[in-house]
Motif scaffolding. Structure first.
Motif, PDB file in Angstrom:
ATOM      1  N   ASP A 120       0.939  -1.390  -0.048  1.00 24.75           N
ATOM      2  CA  ASP A 120      -0.004  -0.160   0.036  1.00 24.75           C
ATOM      3  C   ASP A 120       0.929   1.333  -0.142  1.00 24.75           C
ATOM      4  O   ASP A 120       0.607   2.166  -0.647  1.00 24.75           O
ATOM      5  CB  ASP A 120      -0.902   0.034   0.990  1.00 24.75           C
ATOM      6  CG  ASP A 120      -2.101  -0.884   1.014  1.00 24.75           C
ATOM      7  OD1 ASP A 120      -2.195  -1.558  -0.139  1.00 24.75           O
ATOM      8  OD2 ASP A 120      -2.770  -1.312   2.019  1.00 24.75           O
ATOM      9  N   GLY A 121       1.924   1.347   0.661  1.00 25.69           N
ATOM     10  CA  GLY A 121       2.644   2.537   0.745  1.00 25.69           C
ATOM     11  C   GLY A 121       3.631   2.720  -0.368  1.00 25.69           C
ATOM     12  O   GLY A 121       4.346   3.630  -0.342  1.00 25.69           O
ATOM     13  N   GLY A 122       3.652   1.987  -1.244  1.00 30.80           N
ATOM     14  CA  GLY A 122       4.490   2.028  -2.172  1.00 30.80           C
ATOM     15  C   GLY A 122       5.860   1.059  -2.230  1.00 30.80           C
ATOM     16  O   GLY A 122       6.692   1.108  -3.051  1.00 30.80           O
ATOM     17  N   THR A 123       6.046   0.664  -0.993  1.00 31.81           N
ATOM     18  CA  THR A 123       7.171  -0.335  -0.817  1.00 31.81           C
ATOM     19  C   THR A 123       7.084  -1.576  -1.641  1.00 31.81           C
ATOM     20  O   THR A 123       5.779  -2.220  -1.687  1.00 31.81           O
ATOM     21  CB  THR A 123       7.316  -0.466   0.722  1.00 31.81           C
ATOM     22  OG1 THR A 123       6.366  -1.210   1.361  1.00 31.81           O
ATOM     23  CG2 THR A 123       7.702   0.847   1.042  1.00 31.81           C
ATOM     24  N   THR A 124       8.015  -2.362  -1.827  1.00 32.28           N
ATOM     25  CA  THR A 124       7.918  -3.336  -2.395  1.00 32.28           C
ATOM     26  C   THR A 124       7.995  -4.823  -1.201  1.00 32.28           C
ATOM     27  O   THR A 124       8.750  -4.818  -0.344  1.00 32.28           O
ATOM     28  CB  THR A 124       9.091  -3.657  -3.484  1.00 32.28           C
ATOM     29  OG1 THR A 124      10.462  -3.762  -2.818  1.00 32.28           O
ATOM     30  CG2 THR A 124       8.872  -2.856  -4.591  1.00 32.28           C
ATOM     31  N   ALA A 125       7.271  -5.772  -1.389  1.00 34.37           N
ATOM     32  CA  ALA A 125       7.324  -6.881  -0.402  1.00 34.37           C
ATOM     33  C   ALA A 125       8.443  -7.771  -1.171  1.00 34.37           C
ATOM     34  O   ALA A 125       8.919  -7.786  -2.283  1.00 34.37           O
ATOM     35  CB  ALA A 125       5.996  -7.663  -0.620  1.00 34.37           C
ATOM     36  N   PRO A 126       8.765  -8.682  -0.363  1.00 30.34           N
ATOM     37  CA  PRO A 126       9.799  -9.759  -1.075  1.00 30.34           C
ATOM     38  C   PRO A 126       9.138 -10.623  -2.092  1.00 30.34           C
ATOM     39  O   PRO A 126       8.038 -10.649  -2.079  1.00 30.34           O
ATOM     40  CB  PRO A 126      10.268 -10.455   0.331  1.00 30.34           C
ATOM     41  CG  PRO A 126       9.715  -9.801   1.595  1.00 30.34           C
ATOM     42  CD  PRO A 126       8.603  -8.796   0.985  1.00 30.34           C
ATOM     43  N   ALA A 127      10.158 -11.091  -2.853  1.00 27.91           N
ATOM     44  CA  ALA A 127       9.837 -11.690  -3.997  1.00 27.91           C
ATOM     45  C   ALA A 127       8.995 -13.135  -3.835  1.00 27.91           C
ATOM     46  O   ALA A 127       9.204 -13.675  -2.492  1.00 27.91           O
ATOM     47  CB  ALA A 127      11.023 -12.200  -4.884  1.00 27.91           C
ATOM     48  N   ARG A 128       8.092 -13.322  -4.158  1.00 27.47           N
ATOM     49  CA  ARG A 128       7.158 -14.543  -3.890  1.00 27.47           C
ATOM     50  C   ARG A 128       7.450 -15.677  -4.852  1.00 27.47           C
ATOM     51  O   ARG A 128       7.192 -16.625  -4.645  1.00 27.47           O
ATOM     52  CB  ARG A 128       5.585 -14.244  -4.199  1.00 27.47           C
ATOM     53  CG  ARG A 128       5.119 -13.400  -3.001  1.00 27.47           C
ATOM     54  CD  ARG A 128       3.405 -13.269  -3.132  1.00 27.47           C
ATOM     55  NE  ARG A 128       3.041 -12.696  -2.146  1.00 27.47           N
ATOM     56  CZ  ARG A 128       1.758 -12.767  -1.755  1.00 27.47           C
ATOM     57  NH1 ARG A 128       0.943 -13.251  -2.611  1.00 27.47           N
ATOM     58  NH2 ARG A 128       1.349 -11.732  -0.852  1.00 27.47           N
ATOM     59  N   SER A 129       8.139 -15.372  -6.083  1.00 34.48           N
ATOM     60  CA  SER A 129       8.420 -16.472  -7.145  1.00 34.48           C
ATOM     61  C   SER A 129       9.488 -15.722  -7.864  1.00 34.48           C
ATOM     62  O   SER A 129       9.619 -14.582  -7.974  1.00 34.48           O
ATOM     63  CB  SER A 129       7.125 -16.808  -7.823  1.00 34.48           C
ATOM     64  OG  SER A 129       6.764 -15.665  -8.557  1.00 34.48           O
TER      65      SER A 129
END
Length: 155
Positions: free
Chosen positions: A61-70
């Motif tokens: 939501d804040g524009g940050t990236t979550a860790p890779a999922r795949s």
């Protein structure tokens, strides 16, 4: 390899999303962000010849990236359309993967909530000075008054 990777990422971004942001990190990784679909893809050079590590993840939501999922290793010699197919498969895995903990529905009430999962204390409606604060203020004023009185009687 870095310039080639940037060119390939630009072509790939056009195939995947109309709206995208393309940037290169210090490590040489090229990242394609699709903010409108809340997903990102990164292409990193690997030790192999003409191979890249393709990673996909979500944008929070804040524009940050979550860790890779795949992630997957792909070869650049196959062409941009095959690389786009690999990216689409990874994006589909990312979308179909389990939801982050904040989005998962709760099943029943846990017996003891962890500190990180507890809701924060409610904000007080007013910001008035409490009774204990007034007592401290009066004590400080009393000490200052005694000091001034003793100082005045000394002369």
């Amino acid at each position: 390899m870095s310039a080639q990777l940037r060119d390939i990422a630009g072509e790939l971004a056009e195939l995947l999303w109309r709206e995208h942001t393309l940037y290169r990190e210090r490590s040489g990784t090229v990242v394609i962000r699709g903010a409108h679909v809340e997903r990102w893809i990164s292409l990193s050079p690997t030790g192999g010849r003409d191979q890249v590590l393709v990673r996909a993840g979500r944008i929070l939501d804040g524009g940050t990236t979550a860790p890779a999922r795949s992630e997957a290793v792909a070869t650049l010699t196959e062409g941009t359309s095959e690389l786009a197919a690999v990216c689409r498969r990874l994006l589909a895995d990312t979308a179909a993967g389990p939801a982050p903990r904040s989005e998962q529905p709760r099943r029943g009430r846990p017996k003891k909530a962890k500190a990180a999962e507890r809701s924060p204390k409610p904000v007080r409606g007013s910001r008035h000075t409490g009774f204990a604060s007034w007592m401290i203020i009066l004590a400080v004023i009393g000490v200052v008054a005694l000091f001034v009185r003793n100082l005045a009687t000394a002369f």
